[in-house]
Design an enzyme around this catalytic site. Structure first.
Site, PDB file in Angstrom:
ATOM      1  CE  LYS A  46      79.881  59.021  33.946  1.00  0.00           C
ATOM      2  NZ  LYS A  46      79.233  58.068  34.904  1.00  0.00           N
ATOM      3  CG  HIS A 101      87.111  52.566  34.293  1.00  0.00           C
ATOM      4  ND1 HIS A 101      86.294  52.630  33.200  1.00  0.00           N
ATOM      5  CD2 HIS A 101      86.305  52.803  35.366  1.00  0.00           C
ATOM      6  CE1 HIS A 101      85.050  52.887  33.595  1.00  0.00           C
ATOM      7  NE2 HIS A 101      85.034  52.982  34.900  1.00  0.00           N
ATOM      8  CB  SER A 131      79.201  61.964  30.629  1.00  0.00           C
ATOM      9  OG  SER A 131      78.660  60.931  31.388  1.00  0.00           O
TER      10      SER A 131
END
Ligand code: A3P
Length: 299
Positions: A46, A101, A131
């Site tokens: 995010k 990530h 988010s």
């Protein structure tokens, strides 16, 4: 519902079962080989991942829009650690644009011996929490976020995919990568997208004209991405994402946290994050107590 229903642990890292497996992380860690001309965007979820999936191919190919109009973003710039990666890797043309990530310590040996370049994108953690909260509501493969207060607690404890935000940032702020890494912020992209695209293109050794930079920025705007079916996740089945709850491309602004937190919640978040970053040699590019301060990250 237990956390085990949605996630598994990989060396202490929380990963979603639907998109990741022990085999997918093993493949990335042991079989995949980085190339010197790879460009890897690294983000905590995010923070602007899909934005980079739009920008990177255009920078690398000099502004040819074909990839963003013909290839789904998750195939165009795949996540290294996901199940799909193994089936895609042989089809990727060099120079390859990739995303991950994963924290730094999960990168495999070939990454460290290669000259692959990294663009680390950070976002104000308060907006990352907001988010994420909406994303966890719409993503059916993630644990229900619970109440707003509960989710803030889970986020700060790292009971979310990819663990604690502070651990992720710390891992990538202390690399031995020298000039192989640049740090940019989501807020910097919001403030001046053409300038950030220019920065990324120079970092990747691409000398793009102002006209091409403007074209890339235009096609990577929030509005353009919202109307691009290859990028807006509208082709994902309802089985995985419930777009009636929230959109993937939700608001696309910096500072939405101002509409969400109580002053008590804000004080709690900044005290936890500042404590976890105590003694670190880098400064965050935002003040967590007040308004966003956009500067280049001083690693
Ligand atoms: P919001 O939920 O605050 O709108 P990621 O890709 O890492 O999952 O991050 C998703 C966030 O990036 C979402 O934030 C999404 O709207 C935002 N985003 C994606 N593309 C963007 C763009 N072109 N401009 C601004 N924000 C963008």
């Amino acid at each position: 519902m237990s956390i085990d229903e949605f996630y598994f642990m990989h060396h202490g890292l929380v990963l979603p079962k639907e998109t990741h497996s022990q085999e997918s992380v093993r493949f990335f860690g042991q079989e995949f080989t980085f190339k010197d001309d790879d460009a890897v965007a690294v983000t905590y979820p995010k923070s602007g991942t899909i934005w980079m999936q739009e920008i990177l191919p255009l920078v690398l190919n000099g502004g040819d829009l074909t990839p963003i109009h013909t290839i789904l973003n998750w195939d165009r710039v795949p996540w290294l650690e996901e199940k799909r990666f193994q089936t895609l890797v042989d089809q990727l043309a060099s120079p390859r644009a990739l995303v991950t990530h994963l924290p730094y310590q999960f990168m495999p040996p070939s990454f460290f011996s290669s000259k692959a370049k990294v663009i680390y994108v950070m976002r104000n953690p308060k907006d990352v929490i907001v988010s994420s909260y909406y994303f966890y509501q719409m993503a059916k493969f993630l644990e229900d976020p619970g109440s707003w207060d509960e989710f803030i607690g889970k986020f700060l404890k790292g009971r979310v995919m990819f663990g604690k935000w502070t651990d992720h940032v710390k891992s990538w702020m202390h690399t031995q990568l020298g000039d192989r890494i640049i740090y940019i912020t989501y807020e910097q992209m919001i403030q001046d997208l053409p300038a950030t695209v220019r920065l990324i293109s120079e970092f990747l050794g691409k000398n793009l004209s102002d006209e091409v930079i403007e074209k890339i920025a235009h096609h990577c705007s929030f509005k353009s991405m919202q109307s691009n079916v290859m990028s807006n996740f509208s082709l994902v089945s309802d089985k995985y994402m419930d777009s009636s709850k929230s959109q993937f491309l939700r608001k696309g602004v910096a500072g939405d946290w101002k509409n969400h937190f109580s002053s008590k919640q804000l004080a709690h978040i900044s005290s936890v994050i500042y404590k976890e970053l105590e003694g670190e040699s880098f400064a965050l590019p935002w003040s967590l107590d007040g308004t966003a301060v956009v500067t280049n990250v001083d690693a």
